[in-house]
Design a protein around this motif. Sequence first.
Motif, PDB file in Angstrom:
ATOM      1  N   HIS A 123       1.152  -1.470   0.218  1.00  0.00           N
ATOM      2  CA  HIS A 123      -0.069   0.304   0.255  1.00  0.00           C
ATOM      3  C   HIS A 123       1.587   1.338   0.029  1.00  0.00           C
ATOM      4  CE1 HIS A 123      -3.447   2.742   0.988  1.00  0.00           C
ATOM      5  NE2 HIS A 123      -2.907   2.741   2.251  1.00  0.00           N
ATOM      6  N   HIS A 156       1.158   4.211  -2.307  1.00  0.00           N
ATOM      7  CA  HIS A 156       0.874   5.718  -2.556  1.00  0.00           C
ATOM      8  C   HIS A 156       2.194   6.516  -2.997  1.00  0.00           C
ATOM      9  CE1 HIS A 156      -1.984   6.705   0.546  1.00  0.00           C
ATOM     10  NE2 HIS A 156      -1.909   5.407   1.070  1.00  0.00           N
ATOM     11  N   HIS A 204       0.889   7.137   7.921  1.00  0.00           N
ATOM     12  CA  HIS A 204       2.016   6.969   7.218  1.00  0.00           C
ATOM     13  C   HIS A 204       3.219   8.421   7.734  1.00  0.00           C
ATOM     14  CE1 HIS A 204      -0.336   4.760   4.274  1.00  0.00           C
ATOM     15  NE2 HIS A 204       0.057   3.187   5.136  1.00  0.00           N
ATOM     16  N   ASP A 224      -6.349   7.680   0.261  1.00  0.00           N
ATOM     17  CA  ASP A 224      -6.044   6.040  -0.525  1.00  0.00           C
ATOM     18  C   ASP A 224      -7.215   6.108  -1.418  1.00  0.00           C
ATOM     19  OD1 ASP A 224      -4.941   5.981   1.846  1.00  0.00           O
ATOM     20  OD2 ASP A 224      -6.564   4.987   2.826  1.00  0.00           O
TER      21      ASP A 224
END
Length: 342
Positions: free
Chosen positions: A111, A115, A138, A306
Amino acid sequence: MIVLGIESSCDECSLALVQDGRHVIDMVTSYQDDVHAQYMGVVPELASRRHVETISAVYRALLERSGVAAGDIDGIAVSAHPGLNGSLVVGMSFAKGLSLALGIPFIGVDHVLGHLYAPQLTDPVDYPHGFLLVSGGHSLMGIMEDVFTPRVMGASIDDACGEAYDKVARSLGLPYPGGAEVDKLAQLGDPSAYDFPESRLHHAQSPYDMSFSGLKNAVVNQRAQFRKNLGNAASMEEESVEDIAASFQRRAIKSLSKRLVAMVQAQGQSRCIVGGGVAANSELRRQLDEVQVCDFVFPSLKYCTDNGAMIAGLGYHYLAQGKSSPLKTSSRSRVEQFKGFL
Ligand code: KG4
Ligand code: ZN
């Protein structure tokens, strides 16, 4: 090659169709703010249940709206790690079922790498380039060597930046997710009104690590003290939430931008991508614009937060090389390589 991307690592259920890793044919995203807002944060159990309820409908809506037939999809990419395990499992299981039904390969991708791929969907940036990824889960900075290879040079040692924003928002009585609300309020306040502590991390080995929990606690304690004083009218003083938001924001973003600028300069990078939900922050954009040390690229917000398109785009590069995942692949909530990212 048309790749279906599936993103369900947290509370967004987002599916997208992307051609050859670049052209986003369409994307459908289902949000869960209505489920989690009352708890002022994502409740993992409720997130995975909602994914189970919505993922098939999101898939059908995507095919219908895009006009792409299931038989035209060449491969599937899905977020396999990191994230909330219950949420990841829903996307993974859906991807595996579809892979079997359509007789096409699937690949479980990272994931965070998704990004870091996001800018390639709209404004391709040559490799290598610097990166800053700041979201609710994050806070990372480093160098992207190529599509698959991040060199992480700094990470938050405690809260992620967006997480600190959400907790400050909560203490100011703002709705969840509160980052954008704090940002809005901050623009009405005086950033020098409160002298919140600056993060004083100084590790020679990791000069680009970040910390947000001390600053967050200072704001939360300030609010708690104020509430206590409210019970004692004699000591009650006026408190401006706008000034608190502005003072917190100035400090939090300064500690980010200072390290990022030092890193891109030390690494001689002329381009740096900035992604994740906090990339929308007005103060971050203002501070990076001011320093002019390199070209900071902000992808459009729908690809910062996301989304399934970044997963499909990244997955294309594996599938095009003939790489796919076996059916026994399982999801993982953490990845050691990215310290402090969850
Ligand atoms: O990338 P994202 O949608 O989801 C995660 O992967 O976490 O990021 C969401 C985070 C939340 O913590 C939200 O409060 C924060 O990004 N955020 C902001 C702003 N807009 C969203 N934080 C600061 N300023 C903003 N304008
Ligand atoms: Zn994310």
